[in-house]
Enzyme design. Sequence first.
Site, short mmCIF file in Angstrom:
data_model
loop_
_atom_site.label_atom_id
_atom_site.label_comp_id
_atom_site.label_asym_id
_atom_site.label_seq_id
_atom_site.Cartn_x
_atom_site.Cartn_y
_atom_site.Cartn_z
N GLY A 192 23.08 -8.75 -2.55
CA GLY A 192 21.71 -8.24 -2.62
C GLY A 192 20.78 -9.23 -1.96
O GLY A 192 21.13 -10.40 -1.80
N GLN A 196 12.79 -13.66 -0.36
CA GLN A 196 13.79 -14.69 -0.08
C GLN A 196 13.82 -15.07 1.40
O GLN A 196 14.35 -16.12 1.77
CB GLN A 196 15.20 -14.23 -0.51
CG GLN A 196 15.33 -14.10 -2.02
CD GLN A 196 16.74 -13.68 -2.41
OE1 GLN A 196 17.06 -12.49 -2.40
NE2 GLN A 196 17.59 -14.65 -2.71
N CYS A 240 22.49 -16.96 -6.96
CA CYS A 240 21.38 -16.51 -6.12
C CYS A 240 21.41 -17.30 -4.82
O CYS A 240 21.60 -18.52 -4.83
CB CYS A 240 20.05 -16.74 -6.85
SG CYS A 240 18.61 -16.21 -5.91
N LEU A 241 21.19 -16.61 -3.72
CA LEU A 241 21.19 -17.28 -2.42
C LEU A 241 20.04 -18.28 -2.32
O LEU A 241 20.09 -19.21 -1.51
CB LEU A 241 21.10 -16.25 -1.29
CG LEU A 241 22.31 -15.31 -1.18
CD1 LEU A 241 22.03 -14.19 -0.19
CD2 LEU A 241 23.57 -16.08 -0.78
N HIS A 271 18.05 -8.22 -10.79
CA HIS A 271 17.89 -9.56 -10.19
C HIS A 271 16.98 -9.46 -8.95
O HIS A 271 16.09 -10.31 -8.77
CB HIS A 271 19.29 -10.07 -9.83
CG HIS A 271 19.35 -11.36 -9.07
ND1 HIS A 271 19.93 -12.51 -9.57
CD2 HIS A 271 18.94 -11.67 -7.82
CE1 HIS A 271 19.83 -13.48 -8.66
NE2 HIS A 271 19.25 -13.00 -7.58
N GLU A 272 17.17 -8.44 -8.12
CA GLU A 272 16.36 -8.30 -6.89
C GLU A 272 14.92 -7.93 -7.22
O GLU A 272 13.98 -8.47 -6.61
CB GLU A 272 16.96 -7.24 -5.96
CG GLU A 272 18.40 -7.48 -5.52
CD GLU A 272 18.69 -8.89 -5.06
OE1 GLU A 272 17.77 -9.60 -4.61
OE2 GLU A 272 19.86 -9.30 -5.16
N HIS A 332 12.93 -10.87 -8.17
CA HIS A 332 12.44 -11.65 -7.01
C HIS A 332 11.08 -11.14 -6.54
O HIS A 332 10.22 -11.93 -6.12
CB HIS A 332 13.41 -11.55 -5.84
CG HIS A 332 14.57 -12.51 -5.86
ND1 HIS A 332 14.39 -13.88 -5.83
CD2 HIS A 332 15.91 -12.31 -5.89
CE1 HIS A 332 15.59 -14.47 -5.84
NE2 HIS A 332 16.52 -13.54 -5.87
O1 GNR Z 1 24.95 -12.53 -3.84
C1 GNR Z 1 24.48 -12.50 -4.98
N1 GNR Z 1 25.33 -12.38 -6.03
C2 GNR Z 1 24.91 -12.13 -7.31
C3 GNR Z 1 25.80 -12.31 -8.34
C4 GNR Z 1 25.43 -12.06 -9.64
C5 GNR Z 1 24.18 -11.61 -9.92
C6 GNR Z 1 23.25 -11.43 -8.91
C7 GNR Z 1 23.62 -11.68 -7.61
S1 GNR Z 1 22.47 -11.44 -6.34
C8 GNR Z 1 23.03 -12.62 -5.20
C9 GNR Z 1 22.24 -12.54 -3.91
C10 GNR Z 1 20.79 -12.88 -4.20
O2 GNR Z 1 20.36 -13.97 -4.41
N2 GNR Z 1 19.97 -11.87 -4.30
O3 GNR Z 1 18.68 -12.06 -4.60
NI NI Z 2 18.67 -13.91 -5.77
#
Ligand code: GNR
Ligand code: NI
Length: 193
Positions: free
Chosen positions: A49, A54, A97-98, A139-140, A143
Site C-alpha cells: 500500500g 508518503q 511502513c515504508l 493504515h493508508e 497516513h
Molecule cells: O508494505 C506495507 N506493508 C504493511 C504491512 C502491514 C501493515 C501495513 C502495511 S502497509 C506497508 C506499506 C506502507 O507503508 N503503506 O503506507
Molecule cells: Ni505506511
Amino acid sequence: MVAMALLPILTAPDPRLKKKSQPVKAVDGEIRQLMDDMLETMKAAPGIGLAAPQVGVLRRVIVLEIEREGTSVGPLFMANPEIIDVSDEDATYNEGCLSVPEHYADVVRPARVTVRYLDRENAQQELACEGLLATCVQHEIDHLDGVLFIDKISSLKRSMILRKLVKARKEKEREGSGDRAPAKKEIEHAPAL
Ligand code: GNR
Ligand code: NI
C-alpha cells in the site's frame, strides 16, 4: 501507459508525514498520473500500500495491491477514501511502513471495515474489506490524517523507533557527505519527538 515515475518515499520524522492531506476535487488526469506513479513506487519498494503524503503530496489518494497470505486484491486506486462502517471485532497485525523502514509492531484495529472512495475513473465505490486488506486500508487512510502506525503503540516503543530512525538518517547523511570521521556520540537519551 507512458512516462511513469518512481517517487522518493519520505521517512519519519519528516514533518510532512504528520500533516492532514486535502481531498481531491475529482480524479482527473493529474490525479491518475499520481496514482500510477504511486503504484509503480509502491511495487518497486516493495510494499502492499502507499499513501500520497508518503511521496510528499498532501492529497487524499492511496493505492493498494496485495498478493500475500492468501489475499490477492488490486491494484486498487482510491481518492477521498472514507471508512463508513467498522466491525466490533478487532484484529492485531504486525505492521510495517515504508516511511518507518525496518521497524515492526503489533497494531490493533477493527477486523473489518467498509470503505467508500472515488476510483481511478472518478466513480464512487464501496468495498468491504477484511484480513490484511482491512489492516492495510486503515493504515493508508491514517497516513492521510498524519497518523503513522507508531502513533498507535506505546510511547516507549515509539520513542525508541524514532531515535533509531534519526540516527540511521544521520549516518546516511554522513556517508553522502563523504565524511569518514567516526560518528560523534550525541544523544544517549531519547529526545522528545
Ligand atoms: O508494505 C506495507 N506493508 C504493511 C504491512 C502491514 C501493515 C501495513 C502495511 S502497509 C506497508 C506499506 C506502507 O507503508 N503503506 O503506507
Ligand atoms: Ni505506511
